[in-house]
Design an enzyme around this catalytic site. Structure first.
Site, short mmCIF file in Angstrom:
data_model
loop_
_atom_site.label_atom_id
_atom_site.label_comp_id
_atom_site.label_asym_id
_atom_site.label_seq_id
_atom_site.Cartn_x
_atom_site.Cartn_y
_atom_site.Cartn_z
N SER A 145 -10.09 37.24 -77.15
CA SER A 145 -9.38 36.83 -78.37
C SER A 145 -8.43 37.94 -78.80
CB SER A 145 -10.39 36.59 -79.51
OG SER A 145 -9.72 36.39 -80.74
N TYR A 159 -17.47 39.40 -84.81
CA TYR A 159 -16.90 38.52 -83.77
C TYR A 159 -15.83 39.27 -82.99
CZ TYR A 159 -13.77 34.93 -81.87
OH TYR A 159 -12.97 34.18 -81.04
P1 NAP Z 1 -15.06 25.37 -80.31
O1 NAP Z 1 -14.04 24.31 -80.49
O2 NAP Z 1 -15.93 25.77 -81.45
O3 NAP Z 1 -15.96 24.97 -79.05
C1 NAP Z 1 -16.95 25.84 -78.62
C2 NAP Z 1 -17.61 25.28 -77.37
O4 NAP Z 1 -18.55 26.27 -76.90
C3 NAP Z 1 -18.40 24.02 -77.62
O5 NAP Z 1 -18.25 23.19 -76.48
C4 NAP Z 1 -19.85 24.52 -77.73
O6 NAP Z 1 -20.83 23.58 -77.30
C5 NAP Z 1 -19.83 25.67 -76.76
N1 NAP Z 1 -20.85 26.70 -76.98
C6 NAP Z 1 -20.99 27.54 -78.05
N2 NAP Z 1 -22.02 28.37 -77.85
C7 NAP Z 1 -22.56 28.05 -76.64
C8 NAP Z 1 -23.65 28.54 -75.89
N3 NAP Z 1 -24.42 29.54 -76.34
N4 NAP Z 1 -23.90 27.98 -74.68
C9 NAP Z 1 -23.14 26.98 -74.21
N5 NAP Z 1 -22.09 26.46 -74.88
C10 NAP Z 1 -21.81 26.99 -76.09
O7 NAP Z 1 -14.38 26.75 -79.82
P2 NAP Z 1 -12.92 27.09 -79.24
O8 NAP Z 1 -12.04 27.39 -80.39
O9 NAP Z 1 -12.50 26.11 -78.23
O10 NAP Z 1 -13.26 28.50 -78.57
C11 NAP Z 1 -13.48 28.65 -77.19
C12 NAP Z 1 -13.39 30.13 -76.88
O11 NAP Z 1 -12.09 30.60 -77.28
C13 NAP Z 1 -14.40 31.01 -77.61
O12 NAP Z 1 -14.87 32.02 -76.75
C14 NAP Z 1 -13.58 31.59 -78.75
O13 NAP Z 1 -14.11 32.82 -79.19
C15 NAP Z 1 -12.24 31.74 -78.09
N6 NAP Z 1 -11.12 31.83 -79.03
C16 NAP Z 1 -10.77 30.77 -79.82
C17 NAP Z 1 -9.69 30.91 -80.69
C18 NAP Z 1 -9.22 29.81 -81.58
O14 NAP Z 1 -8.27 30.05 -82.37
N7 NAP Z 1 -9.78 28.63 -81.54
C19 NAP Z 1 -9.00 32.13 -80.75
C20 NAP Z 1 -9.39 33.16 -79.94
C21 NAP Z 1 -10.44 33.00 -79.07
P3 NAP Z 1 -21.26 22.32 -78.24
O15 NAP Z 1 -20.07 21.39 -78.27
O16 NAP Z 1 -22.44 21.73 -77.54
O17 NAP Z 1 -21.57 22.89 -79.60
#
Ligand code: NAP
Length: 250
Positions: A145, A159
């Protein structure tokens, strides 16, 4: 004959992971869609892949739990074959607060979810990809991130620190396995439209911050998925230990 490309994308029922699973499937990978709780979302991704003729499975596993990671990789071995690509994407965010309001339970929950899970999945992938273990090589992309650079003051320094650890993991592992046929890279998204901001307690966070982003907009999960797919591809064959920031210029 070309080697079958097989990808495991952790946390790919929703958000960036789901977009990545779909993108990789369209590029010819067989795909394992991992999720933790939301089976319906993961099955919808798999249904979409099946409708496009892609071999895909949905597997529930909490990647912070060693036994579940072990079983997850064995399911991939059995149902799809030996993995050639790992996208470490599953991550969580906790409600926004200052450091002087954080307790150990919250901090430790983030550490095992966002760091231990990435380490365990890297370990299982290396055991299958490394020439040292009889593997044919492969690619790993860690989803970090921009928070690793900014530190997320006033929102979630804990985080952000987990993502700093992922950058260090990426650098170290890339060098450790470079001569064994494995490339390890990372993407650093920021401000991507997913459910994650609601988990942080502010569903409209991107709208609040938009004017401070040089490109004046949030990003789409698909824009992150494209960078992940490139890092895994042959086009990136001399790229390892590298980072692509996807944060509109921040
Ligand atoms: P999201 O929409 O909240 O989706 C998270 C996904 O991860 C869901 O499918 C969830 O499963 C799964 N998950 C969470 N904890 C888990 C675990 N312990 N074991 C297996 N699966 C797990 O998140 P996102 O925004 O797409 O983020 C994805 C990645 O990008 C993360 O690493 C996040 O830190 C990074 N990121 C996101 C952003 C942003 O702006 N969105 C920015 C920087 C970095 P369930 O559906 O079953 O709950």
């Amino acid at each position: 004959m070309d080697i079958q490309k097989i990808a495991l994308v952790t946390g790919s029922g929703r958000g960036i992971g789901a977009a990545t699973a779909l993108t990789l499937g369209r590029l010819g990978y067989a795909v394992c869609v991992n999720y933790r709780n939301n089976r319906r979302a993961a099955e919808a991704v798999v249904d979409q892949l099946h409708s496009e003729g892609v071999n895909a499975i949905a597997v529930a596993a909490d990647v912070s739990q060693e036994k579940e990671v072990y079983e997850l990789f064995h399911r991939v071995d059995h149902d799809l074959g030996r993995i050639t690509a790992l996208v470490n994407n599953a991550g969580i965010l906790m409600p926004q607060c200052r450091l002087d309001e954080m307790d150990a339970q919250r901090i430790n929950h983030l550490l095992i979810s966002n760091i231990t899970g990435y380490f365990l999945c890297c370990r299982e992938a290396v055991k299958r990809m490394s020439a040292r273990h009889g593997g044919d090589g492969g690619g790993i992309v860690n989803v970090s991130s921009v928070a690793a650079r900014t530190g997320s003051p006033g929102e979630y320094i804990d985080y952000a620190a987990t993502k700093g650890a992922i950058d260090t993991l990426t650098r170290g592992l890339a060098s450790e396995v470079a001569a064994e046929g494995i490339r390890v890279n990372a993407v650093r998204p920021g401000f991507i439209y997913t459910d994650m901001h609601a988990s942080g307690g502010e569903p409209n966070r991107i709208e609040r911050l938009k004017s401070s982003i040089p490109m004046r907009r949030g990003g789409k999960p698909e824009e992150v998925a494209e960078a992940i797919a490139w890092l895994l591809s042959e086009a990136a064959s001399y790229t390892t230990g590298s980072f692509i920031d996807l944060a509109g210029g921040r």
